[in-house]
Enzyme design. Sequence first.
Site, PDB file in Angstrom:
ATOM      1  N   GLU A 170       0.756  -1.109  -0.313  1.00 10.74           N
ATOM      2  CA  GLU A 170      -0.057   0.133   0.153  1.00 10.74           C
ATOM      3  C   GLU A 170       0.628   1.078  -0.343  1.00 10.74           C
ATOM      4  O   GLU A 170       0.535   1.886   1.427  1.00 10.74           O
ATOM      5  CB  GLU A 170      -0.846   0.003   1.084  1.00 10.74           C
ATOM      6  CG  GLU A 170      -1.870  -1.637   1.252  1.00 10.74           C
ATOM      7  CD  GLU A 170      -2.627  -0.949   2.224  1.00 10.74           C
ATOM      8  OE1 GLU A 170      -2.671   0.033   3.280  1.00 10.74           O
ATOM      9  OE2 GLU A 170      -3.813  -1.827   1.944  1.00 10.74           O
ATOM     10  N   GLU A 378      -5.463  -8.872   1.136  1.00  7.20           N
ATOM     11  CA  GLU A 378      -6.066  -7.884   2.123  1.00  7.20           C
ATOM     12  C   GLU A 378      -7.213  -8.127   1.974  1.00  7.20           C
ATOM     13  O   GLU A 378      -8.018  -7.779   0.982  1.00  7.20           O
ATOM     14  CB  GLU A 378      -5.846  -6.809   3.353  1.00  7.20           C
ATOM     15  CG  GLU A 378      -4.492  -6.954   3.750  1.00  7.20           C
ATOM     16  CD  GLU A 378      -3.625  -5.093   3.906  1.00  7.20           C
ATOM     17  OE1 GLU A 378      -4.575  -4.547   4.801  1.00  7.20           O
ATOM     18  OE2 GLU A 378      -2.560  -5.239   3.969  1.00  7.20           O
TER      19      GLU A 378
END
Length: 478
Positions: A170, A378
């Site tokens: 991320e 995720e």
Amino acid sequence: MHHRQLAPFPEGFLWGAASAAYQIEGGWNADGKGPSVWDVFSKQPGRTYQGSNGDVAVDHYHRYQEDVALMAEMGLMAYRFSISWPRIFPQGRGEANEGGLAFYERLIDALLAHGIEPVVTLYHWDAPQALMDEYGAWESRRIVDDFEHYCRALFTRFGAKVRYWITLNEQNIDTTRSFLLAKHPPAVRDRQRFYQANHHAFLANARAIRAFRQLVPGGKIGPTFCYCPAYAASSRPQDVVAAESAEEFTNHWWLDVYATGRYPASAWAWLVEHGQAPRIEGGDAELLAEAKPDFLGINYYYSQVFEDNALDGVGETDFNTSGQKGSTPVNGVPGLYKTTANPHLPTSNWDWAIDPDGLRITLRRVTSRYNLPVLITENGLGEFDQLSDDGKVHDGYRIDYLRHHLLACQQAISDGTKLMGYCAWSFTDLLSWLNGYQKRYGFVYVNRTETDPLDLARIRKDSFYWYRDVIASNGRKL
Ligand code: BGP
């Protein structure tokens, strides 16, 4: 309702769960580890929820065998975890610390002994503090060489045992919070520094992939990106343009560079106009174009709605780190877009829209724009779980969330997405960077509070047994 016959999950689908070093390990200075930027930042007053930090976390560093045994009991097929850079290079570079390498070797061997595929994230936000002190970490191009040196050490040591690798976790969320929202170190608000740090991270990602091709020829590698699909608030063309801009500035800006090596045109033009475009040096474009990932790691939590934003409109503000529903302010970029609530969707206590269709939309958009296999690295629901009087944790709301998101995966597979696997966030409860230990995601409850580690007992939640059955049936029994 549509009653379409959904494609089954493919054979060999990687049923997994995920974590990150700082959020679970503890042992913050064990066996020669150096401090990370989070070890320092979390100690500064007011930075984290009730001053929570990862000094002990859920003590996975000392309890990894118990945790791996629980994974094996659940039937987990893949476990995504991150390696802490300052555990391997306490000073960020130079000589590797054998104590750190040995810990991850023990963990990887324990996973392999149970037939669990390790999925290793090279970088999940815990940069060595030494590099922050020396040159400002991601703000300096010097980090590109140091990151490659670190990655090479791991590829050399673990390349024969680990098949799946994630470069950066991320980059979009971390740099947004570091340089636009002043919430992660170095906690500033400066759009030019934001784009420059991102450019260095893109180069680091590309160098890692290039080194990987040399050192781990049979392995697979890609970045992990947090995709929040942008929806238009209405069919007013101004709102549609705002949503398109949001898609370009909050998604394509990263994914285009990872997948094609090119920055998206309309965002680039806007940044040049506003004097915010990153400085690019000779050879950068070639390096970015050369380093193609094998897959895209996608983290998905929620979708976002955008509308038109005036030139003197709202800018980057803040977000909900308390779990007080409704406390999220409007965020935007003046002249481009601003967020607004989605009246059609329920939200979590942290105001994250619960939107399984958003996952299907994400997978479709990513597939049609990049045509790469996807690994969901995720997806999950953070909530205030309670240990009941019967000693159990009844998290039916989490089962509900995960079930509907897995159905969305099946829809996306039916739509043509090449989905390699699904890693739920998270395996055990863990530290949320800014929300402390109260925002829980795990299949396994960990008995501790913000400031008191208590006994750190592991307690299987209802969702543990549910996911075990999902895995055993290869997703036929959701
Ligand atoms: C992602 C991060 C994870 C994790 C998760 C949940 O952005 O990669 O590290 O924290 O989000 O977020 P939060 O802890 O804010 O609820």
